[in-house]
Design an enzyme around this catalytic site. Structure first.
Site, short mmCIF file in Angstrom:
data_model
loop_
_atom_site.label_atom_id
_atom_site.label_comp_id
_atom_site.label_asym_id
_atom_site.label_seq_id
_atom_site.Cartn_x
_atom_site.Cartn_y
_atom_site.Cartn_z
N CYS A 15 -2.95 -3.55 2.00
CA CYS A 15 -2.65 -4.49 0.93
C CYS A 15 -1.56 -3.99 -0.09
O CYS A 15 -1.16 -3.25 -0.06
CB CYS A 15 -3.77 -4.05 -0.21
SG CYS A 15 -4.05 -5.14 -1.76
N PRO A 16 -0.92 -4.97 -0.62
CA PRO A 16 -1.02 -6.40 -0.70
C PRO A 16 -0.42 -7.36 0.47
O PRO A 16 -0.54 -8.56 0.34
CB PRO A 16 -0.47 -6.79 -2.14
CG PRO A 16 0.81 -6.07 -2.08
CD PRO A 16 0.57 -5.15 -1.37
#
Length: 76
Positions: A15-16
């Site tokens: 992430c992200p």
């Protein structure tokens, strides 16, 4: 299995990055096209659910097998 227009390999990205790559890939698709995403980040499930709600793209289905998460997202 859902039919899809394009596949995105987001394995080994945290992430992200899976969401950012998905956003970029969806920009290249037409409304109604389906993007298949394969990710290994366990947080991706809640990330993609939130992304779908925020962007108006539809998360058609998702599943997990062998540590890999597969998502099918339809461009709104």
């Amino acid at each position: 299995m859902t039919d899809f227009t394009k596949e995105l390999d987001a394995r080994n990205l945290n992430c992200p990055l899976p969401i950012l790559r998905t956003k970029k890939a969806l920009a290249d698709l037409n409304s109604g096209d389906v993007l298949k995403i394969v990710a290994t980040d366990p947080g991706a499930v809640k990330d993609f659910e939130a992304f779908a709600k925020q962007t108006g793209n539809e998360l058609l289905e998702h599943g997990e097998a062998g540590g890999e998460f597969t998502f099918f997202m339809k461009k709104g």
